[in-house]
Design a protein around this motif. Structure first.
Motif, PDB file in Angstrom:
ATOM      1  N   LEU A  36       0.876  -1.640  -0.247  1.00 49.85           N
ATOM      2  CA  LEU A  36      -0.425   0.171   0.045  1.00 49.85           C
ATOM      3  C   LEU A  36       0.922   1.367   0.066  1.00 49.85           C
ATOM      4  N   PHE A  37       1.976   0.924   0.739  1.00 51.23           N
ATOM      5  CA  PHE A  37       2.613   2.291   0.534  1.00 51.23           C
ATOM      6  C   PHE A  37       3.323   2.307  -0.737  1.00 51.23           C
ATOM      7  N   ASN A  40       1.131   3.717  -2.995  1.00 52.42           N
ATOM      8  CA  ASN A  40       0.915   5.653  -2.928  1.00 52.42           C
ATOM      9  C   ASN A  40       1.999   5.847  -3.656  1.00 52.42           C
ATOM     10  N   ARG A  41       2.819   5.679  -2.934  1.00 57.21           N
ATOM     11  CA  ARG A  41       4.456   6.450  -3.488  1.00 57.21           C
ATOM     12  C   ARG A  41       4.537   6.730  -5.062  1.00 57.21           C
ATOM     13  N   ASP A  47      -6.287   9.316  -6.339  1.00 56.21           N
ATOM     14  CA  ASP A  47      -6.830   9.079  -4.706  1.00 56.21           C
ATOM     15  C   ASP A  47      -5.980   7.594  -4.563  1.00 56.21           C
ATOM     16  N   SER A  48      -6.488   7.710  -2.493  1.00 53.96           N
ATOM     17  CA  SER A  48      -6.008   6.641  -2.160  1.00 53.96           C
ATOM     18  C   SER A  48      -6.663   5.717  -2.273  1.00 53.96           C
ATOM     19  N   SER A  51      -4.728   2.989  -4.948  1.00 56.70           N
ATOM     20  CA  SER A  51      -3.809   2.248  -4.157  1.00 56.70           C
ATOM     21  C   SER A  51      -4.375   0.708  -4.243  1.00 56.70           C
ATOM     22  N   GLN A  52      -4.967   1.097  -2.382  1.00 54.53           N
ATOM     23  CA  GLN A  52      -5.817   0.251  -1.839  1.00 54.53           C
ATOM     24  C   GLN A  52      -6.734  -0.432  -2.459  1.00 54.53           C
ATOM     25  N   CYS A  87      -0.272   0.367 -11.409  1.00 54.29           N
ATOM     26  CA  CYS A  87      -0.101   1.269 -11.255  1.00 54.29           C
ATOM     27  C   CYS A  87       0.299   1.979 -11.994  1.00 54.29           C
TER      28      CYS A  87
END
Length: 194
Positions: A36-37, A40-41, A47-48, A51-52, A87
């Motif tokens: 997740l980190f 997010n990077r 939007d987060s 990522s989720q 991503c």
């Protein structure tokens, strides 16, 4: 000498490969925060929730392919590579979406109120003209519809299996009948097509 950590990973991989849900849960708890980190990077301007979703999809894929992993290191590499690729797909889709949005915004800025009103009037006049053409006698209507499509008298004559002079006389008759039923702007539009 094999470390205790490697032995635990191998045992976890064997359970995971057999479909053990507790093994999946343990792998999820170990790698979910890190993935997740990582996501997010990579998805800085997104939007987060994106990522989720990417990370959850990655775990779904890893579970589907659980039997194909020959080592825990391979499983770990797959988690990171799948997350990275997903991503990149999200970023590419966002680029396409932004490009469409920019084009739409540019097109919309070209339409001021006067331009929009002009387009509405043109559309209504065209609608009036098409309605009036539908009320014409059949042969006049057929000729006028073909003219509205941008066809020449010769093309119309060949299509309808009539002479060019018949096309011209039907066109004249149609214009005469349309003059009686169209508004002045409808006539202007008709003359534009002729």
């Amino acid at each position: 000498m094999t470390s205790r950590y490697v032995i635990e990973e191998e045992a976890l991989l064997i359970k995971f490969q057999s479909g053990d849900r507790r093994a999946l849960d343990k792998i999820f708890r170990i790698y979910h925060p890190a993935l997740l980190f990582f996501a997010n990077r990579l998805l800085i301007n997104c939007d987060s929730a994106n990522s989720q979703e990417v990370v959850l999809d990655t775990f779904f894929k890893v579970f589907e392919r659980r039997e194909s992993f020959v080592s825990f290191a391979g499983l770990k590499a797959f988690l990171y590579l799948s997350t990275k690729n997903a991503c990149l797909n999200v970023i590419e889709k966002e680029k396409v979406r932004l490009k469409r949005l920019n084009k739409y915004t540019q097109d919309f800025e070209e339409f001021d109120d006067e331009n929009i009103l002009s387009r509405i009037v043109q559309t209504e006049v065209l609608r009036e003209l098409r309605y009036a053409i539908e009320l014409l006698p059949e042969q006049c209507r057929n000729v006028m519809q073909k003219l509205m499509e941008g066809k020449t008298a010769k093309e119309i004559a060949e299509e309808l299996d009539i002479t060019v002079s018949t096309v011209n006389s039907q066109k004249s008759r149609a214009v005469f009948l349309l003059k009686k039923s169209l508004s002045s702007s409808g006539m202007v539009f008709l003359l534009y097509y002729l």
